[in-house]
Design a protein around this motif. Structure first.
Motif, PDB file in Angstrom:
ATOM      1  N   ALA A   3       0.773  -1.293   0.105  1.00  0.00           N
ATOM      2  CA  ALA A   3      -0.039  -0.031   0.100  1.00  0.00           C
ATOM      3  C   ALA A   3       0.921   1.216   0.159  1.00  0.00           C
ATOM      4  O   ALA A   3       0.401   2.206  -0.517  1.00  0.00           O
ATOM      5  CB  ALA A   3      -0.853   0.087   1.116  1.00  0.00           C
ATOM      6  N   THR A   4       2.167   1.023   0.583  1.00  0.00           N
ATOM      7  CA  THR A   4       3.088   2.418   0.661  1.00  0.00           C
ATOM      8  C   THR A   4       3.502   2.652  -0.785  1.00  0.00           C
ATOM      9  O   THR A   4       3.835   3.877  -1.038  1.00  0.00           O
ATOM     10  CB  THR A   4       4.206   2.022   1.442  1.00  0.00           C
ATOM     11  N   ASP A   5       3.353   1.702  -1.800  1.00  0.00           N
ATOM     12  CA  ASP A   5       3.814   1.915  -3.307  1.00  0.00           C
ATOM     13  C   ASP A   5       2.734   2.574  -3.996  1.00  0.00           C
ATOM     14  O   ASP A   5       3.007   3.183  -4.877  1.00  0.00           O
ATOM     15  CB  ASP A   5       4.135   0.650  -3.846  1.00  0.00           C
ATOM     16  N   THR A   6       1.528   2.272  -3.674  1.00  0.00           N
ATOM     17  CA  THR A   6       0.259   2.581  -4.586  1.00  0.00           C
ATOM     18  C   THR A   6      -0.648   3.445  -3.734  1.00  0.00           C
ATOM     19  O   THR A   6      -1.279   2.717  -2.825  1.00  0.00           O
ATOM     20  CB  THR A   6      -0.195   1.324  -5.058  1.00  0.00           C
ATOM     21  N   ASP A   7      -1.101   4.511  -4.153  1.00  0.00           N
ATOM     22  CA  ASP A   7      -2.173   5.299  -3.523  1.00  0.00           C
ATOM     23  C   ASP A   7      -3.423   4.730  -3.940  1.00  0.00           C
ATOM     24  O   ASP A   7      -4.525   4.548  -3.316  1.00  0.00           O
ATOM     25  CB  ASP A   7      -2.093   6.873  -3.806  1.00  0.00           C
ATOM     26  N   ILE A   8      -3.339   4.524  -5.330  1.00  0.00           N
ATOM     27  CA  ILE A   8      -4.659   4.400  -5.964  1.00  0.00           C
ATOM     28  C   ILE A   8      -4.382   3.216  -7.041  1.00  0.00           C
ATOM     29  O   ILE A   8      -3.698   3.481  -8.087  1.00  0.00           O
ATOM     30  CB  ILE A   8      -5.465   5.499  -6.496  1.00  0.00           C
ATOM     31  N   ALA A   9      -4.999   2.006  -7.003  1.00  0.00           N
ATOM     32  CA  ALA A   9      -4.745   1.018  -8.059  1.00  0.00           C
ATOM     33  C   ALA A   9      -6.061   1.141  -9.076  1.00  0.00           C
ATOM     34  O   ALA A   9      -7.109   1.117  -8.552  1.00  0.00           O
ATOM     35  CB  ALA A   9      -4.570  -0.400  -7.639  1.00  0.00           C
ATOM     36  N   VAL A  10      -5.989   1.520 -10.376  1.00  0.00           N
ATOM     37  CA  VAL A  10      -6.897   1.651 -11.364  1.00  0.00           C
ATOM     38  C   VAL A  10      -7.108   0.281 -12.029  1.00  0.00           C
ATOM     39  O   VAL A  10      -6.217  -0.077 -12.757  1.00  0.00           O
ATOM     40  CB  VAL A  10      -6.543   2.815 -12.113  1.00  0.00           C
ATOM     41  N   GLN A  23      -5.486  12.093 -14.505  1.00  0.00           N
ATOM     42  CA  GLN A  23      -6.184  12.854 -13.762  1.00  0.00           C
ATOM     43  C   GLN A  23      -5.588  12.873 -12.339  1.00  0.00           C
ATOM     44  O   GLN A  23      -4.913  13.688 -11.609  1.00  0.00           O
ATOM     45  CB  GLN A  23      -7.664  12.895 -13.771  1.00  0.00           C
ATOM     46  N   LEU A  24      -5.740  11.606 -11.765  1.00  0.00           N
ATOM     47  CA  LEU A  24      -5.137  11.329 -10.351  1.00  0.00           C
ATOM     48  C   LEU A  24      -3.701  11.508 -10.106  1.00  0.00           C
ATOM     49  O   LEU A  24      -3.115  11.811  -9.055  1.00  0.00           O
ATOM     50  CB  LEU A  24      -5.837   9.817  -9.891  1.00  0.00           C
ATOM     51  N   ALA A  25      -2.845  11.163 -11.169  1.00  0.00           N
ATOM     52  CA  ALA A  25      -1.394  11.349 -11.132  1.00  0.00           C
ATOM     53  C   ALA A  25      -1.182  12.754 -10.994  1.00  0.00           C
ATOM     54  O   ALA A  25      -0.354  13.032 -10.413  1.00  0.00           O
ATOM     55  CB  ALA A  25      -0.563  10.664 -12.283  1.00  0.00           C
ATOM     56  N   ARG A  26      -1.802  13.591 -11.621  1.00  0.00           N
ATOM     57  CA  ARG A  26      -1.465  14.912 -11.793  1.00  0.00           C
ATOM     58  C   ARG A  26      -1.918  15.660 -10.586  1.00  0.00           C
ATOM     59  O   ARG A  26      -1.626  16.674 -10.022  1.00  0.00           O
ATOM     60  CB  ARG A  26      -2.488  15.487 -12.906  1.00  0.00           C
ATOM     61  N   GLN A  27      -2.606  15.070  -9.717  1.00  0.00           N
ATOM     62  CA  GLN A  27      -3.214  15.454  -8.398  1.00  0.00           C
ATOM     63  C   GLN A  27      -2.274  15.018  -7.313  1.00  0.00           C
ATOM     64  O   GLN A  27      -2.490  15.114  -6.068  1.00  0.00           O
ATOM     65  CB  GLN A  27      -4.518  15.112  -7.952  1.00  0.00           C
ATOM     66  N   GLY A  28      -1.045  14.375  -7.512  1.00  0.00           N
ATOM     67  CA  GLY A  28       0.001  13.954  -6.849  1.00  0.00           C
ATOM     68  C   GLY A  28      -0.299  12.544  -6.132  1.00  0.00           C
ATOM     69  O   GLY A  28       0.459  11.992  -5.365  1.00  0.00           O
ATOM     70  N   ARG A  29      -1.140  11.816  -6.592  1.00  0.00           N
ATOM     71  CA  ARG A  29      -1.284  10.309  -6.302  1.00  0.00           C
ATOM     72  C   ARG A  29      -0.273   9.296  -6.845  1.00  0.00           C
ATOM     73  O   ARG A  29      -0.058   9.574  -8.160  1.00  0.00           O
ATOM     74  CB  ARG A  29      -2.885   9.807  -6.681  1.00  0.00           C
ATOM     75  N   ARG A  30       0.060   8.330  -6.240  1.00  0.00           N
ATOM     76  CA  ARG A  30       0.673   7.402  -6.930  1.00  0.00           C
ATOM     77  C   ARG A  30      -0.152   6.110  -7.395  1.00  0.00           C
ATOM     78  O   ARG A  30      -0.944   5.503  -6.720  1.00  0.00           O
ATOM     79  CB  ARG A  30       1.754   6.828  -5.909  1.00  0.00           C
ATOM     80  N   ALA A 212       1.388  10.120 -21.642  1.00  0.00           N
ATOM     81  CA  ALA A 212       1.295  11.222 -20.725  1.00  0.00           C
ATOM     82  C   ALA A 212       1.284  10.880 -19.263  1.00  0.00           C
ATOM     83  O   ALA A 212       1.889  11.403 -18.372  1.00  0.00           O
ATOM     84  CB  ALA A 212       0.203  12.226 -21.034  1.00  0.00           C
ATOM     85  N   ALA A 213       0.443   9.756 -18.874  1.00  0.00           N
ATOM     86  CA  ALA A 213       0.200   9.150 -17.579  1.00  0.00           C
ATOM     87  C   ALA A 213       1.512   8.418 -17.166  1.00  0.00           C
ATOM     88  O   ALA A 213       1.857   8.818 -16.013  1.00  0.00           O
ATOM     89  CB  ALA A 213      -1.021   8.128 -17.719  1.00  0.00           C
ATOM     90  N   LYS A 214       2.092   7.931 -17.902  1.00  0.00           N
ATOM     91  CA  LYS A 214       3.638   7.102 -17.601  1.00  0.00           C
ATOM     92  C   LYS A 214       4.595   8.275 -17.472  1.00  0.00           C
ATOM     93  O   LYS A 214       5.230   8.150 -16.367  1.00  0.00           O
ATOM     94  CB  LYS A 214       3.873   6.285 -18.791  1.00  0.00           C
ATOM     95  N   ALA A 215       4.448   9.191 -18.103  1.00  0.00           N
ATOM     96  CA  ALA A 215       5.423  10.382 -17.884  1.00  0.00           C
ATOM     97  C   ALA A 215       5.124  11.092 -16.559  1.00  0.00           C
ATOM     98  O   ALA A 215       6.016  11.652 -15.754  1.00  0.00           O
ATOM     99  CB  ALA A 215       5.379  11.446 -19.119  1.00  0.00           C
ATOM    100  N   GLY A 216       3.793  11.181 -16.116  1.00  0.00           N
ATOM    101  CA  GLY A 216       3.526  11.772 -14.636  1.00  0.00           C
ATOM    102  C   GLY A 216       3.667  10.752 -13.691  1.00  0.00           C
ATOM    103  O   GLY A 216       3.288  11.007 -12.660  1.00  0.00           O
ATOM    104  N   GLY A 217       4.231   9.673 -14.122  1.00  0.00           N
ATOM    105  CA  GLY A 217       4.364   8.554 -12.895  1.00  0.00           C
ATOM    106  C   GLY A 217       3.636   7.264 -12.704  1.00  0.00           C
ATOM    107  O   GLY A 217       3.672   6.546 -11.952  1.00  0.00           O
ATOM    108  N   VAL A 218       2.500   7.269 -13.376  1.00  0.00           N
ATOM    109  CA  VAL A 218       1.623   6.068 -13.830  1.00  0.00           C
ATOM    110  C   VAL A 218       2.388   4.740 -13.862  1.00  0.00           C
ATOM    111  O   VAL A 218       3.249   4.812 -15.006  1.00  0.00           O
ATOM    112  CB  VAL A 218       0.407   6.343 -14.261  1.00  0.00           C
TER     113      VAL A 218
END
Length: 414
Positions: A3-10, A23-30, A212-218
């Motif tokens: 859970a410490t690696d992932t805030d939200i699993a889509v 959208q969620l990655a841009r809001q700072g979520r892992r 774009a999502a990958k570039a943002g950390g997804v």
């Protein structure tokens, strides 16, 4: 993964899931994005490509009762119900009919309209943010008719749409011919919807969003999620790649969302599947300037970068029956007579995908289980249209913002 690696699993990497992950990655979520296929390879791969903001009415009205015999008996009809699937589909169709009563029908219209009215602006913002605005052509769409006896139905449809605030213009045969000169002179006119558009390649749109999502950390994991449980620290998911842990999970798996939703929330969702077909004609890139739908033939033709896509047929046969690709080829037969010169089917490719559909024609967009389970699925044939606005609203939900817009889409309505 912990859970410490992932805030939200889509769970689900279709167009709705990828838009939400971005959208969620841009809001700072892992964010960890999970799908058993590569991103965009489900229904998002083969949709009609039409930004259908004008389609504010549910998938059926009371006329479906008169059409039921044809739905069961005509395997090539525009709306088909496989008689072998009827016993499993009956509870869903019963709910559908109950939602055609005046009050629930109007709630459905209001819910669809609220999403669609915000869809174009949301897509403009999303595509501009990834520097891909040219992927959407905001050039309107056209509904044409060929029979004199259809004028009354067309006028009634125009009045209904105007009553819902849908921008619509009545076009003469001459206006149709001027805008789309390759269409047949037998076309008598139509309705033009200026606040609609089409995507040049829906699959490419998902791929660009995913980049774009990958570039943002997804992060992306190719895995099949088979179950899970909610606990004090978050959510545990079982997958064929091992157990996964996250603080929250977003279920956005389209037609495959019901089982995981029931497992994690204890709520059964009346989700069924509109099996949609398309036929891609690679030799016809230049035939139409914008998407054109036939009122009488009940299908749509959308110009894309790789050809002309014919789509629009709906089949209720569940997730397990093999595709009937003759339904895709039937679309080419339906096009005959709509053009001055018949469409070239050389090299054409058929396709079938599963559209997730709920009996009130509204998606589920919600935050449940003390905020640990997020839901974004059931957009029926409007997944492409409503993906970007769904992602924006999901971002507000995750941030804990007041989001009164989603009241019509909550899981509790079932």
């Amino acid at each position: 993964m912990t859970a410490t690696d992932t805030d939200i699993a889509v769970v689900g990497a279709g167009i709705v899931g990828v838009a939400c992950a971005l959208q969620l990655a841009r809001q700072g979520r892992r964010v960890l994005l999970i799908d058993r296929q590569a991103p965009g390879h489900g229904a998002s791969y083969g949709n009609a490509g039409h930004l259908a903001t004008e389609q504010v009415f549910p998938i059926a009205d009371l006329s479906i009762l008169k059409r039921l015999p044809a739905m069961l008996l005509d395997p090539m009809g525009p709306l088909r119900l496989d008689w072998k699937y009827l016993p499993r589909a009956l509870p869903w169709f019963t709910r559908l009919l109950l939602n055609l009563r005046p009050a629930p029908f109007q709630r459905s219209v209001a819910g669809i309209r609220a999403l669609n009215e915000n869809s174009l602006g949301a897509w403009q913002r999303l595509l501009a943010s990834i520097d891909r605005s040219p992927l959407l052509k905001e050039d309107g769409s056209l509904l044409v008719f060929e029979r004199h006896e259809s004028r009354q139905a067309l006028a009634a449809l125009r009045a209904r749409m105007q009553a819902q605030g849908v921008p619509v213009d009545l076009w003469s045969a001459e206006a149709v011919s001027e805008a789309a000169p390759q269409l047949s002179p037998s076309i008598l006119g139509g309705l033009f919807f200026p606040r609609t558009g089409h995507f040049l390649d829906p699959y490419h749109v998902v791929c660009e969003m995913f980049s774009a999502a990958k570039a943002g950390g997804v992060r992306f994991l190719r895995a099949e999620v088979s179950g899970g449980r909610v606990h004090g620290q978050g959510v545990s998911l079982a997958s064929d790649q091992g157990p996964l842990e996250a603080s929250q999970v977003l279920i956005s798996a389209g037609a495959h969302s019901a089982k995981l939703t029931a497992t994690l929330t204890g709520r059964r969702v009346p989700l069924d599947t509109e099996r949609g077909y398309h036929l891609m004609l690679p030799a016809e890139q230049q035939r139409l300037p914008f998407a054109v739908t036939s009122l009488e033939r009940k299908f749509i033709m959308t110009p894309m970068a790789d050809g002309l896509r014919l789509a629009g047929t709906v089949e209720f046969a569940g997730l397990e029956a093999p595709p009937s690709m003759q339904r895709a080829w039937q679309l080419h037969r339906l096009s005959k007579g709509l053009f001055r010169r018949e469409l070239d089917a050389e090299g054409a490719t058929p396709w079938m995908g599963f559209r997730p559909s709920l009996p009130d024609s509204l998606p589920v967009i919600d935050r449940v289980a003390d905020g640990k389970v997020l839901l974004a699925f059931g957009h029926q044939h409007l997944g492409l249209t409503q993906a970007a606005v769904t992602a924006e609203w999901m971002g507000r939900l995750v941030n804990g913002e007041d989001c009164p817009q989603i009241s019509a889409y909550r899981l509790s309505r079932f």
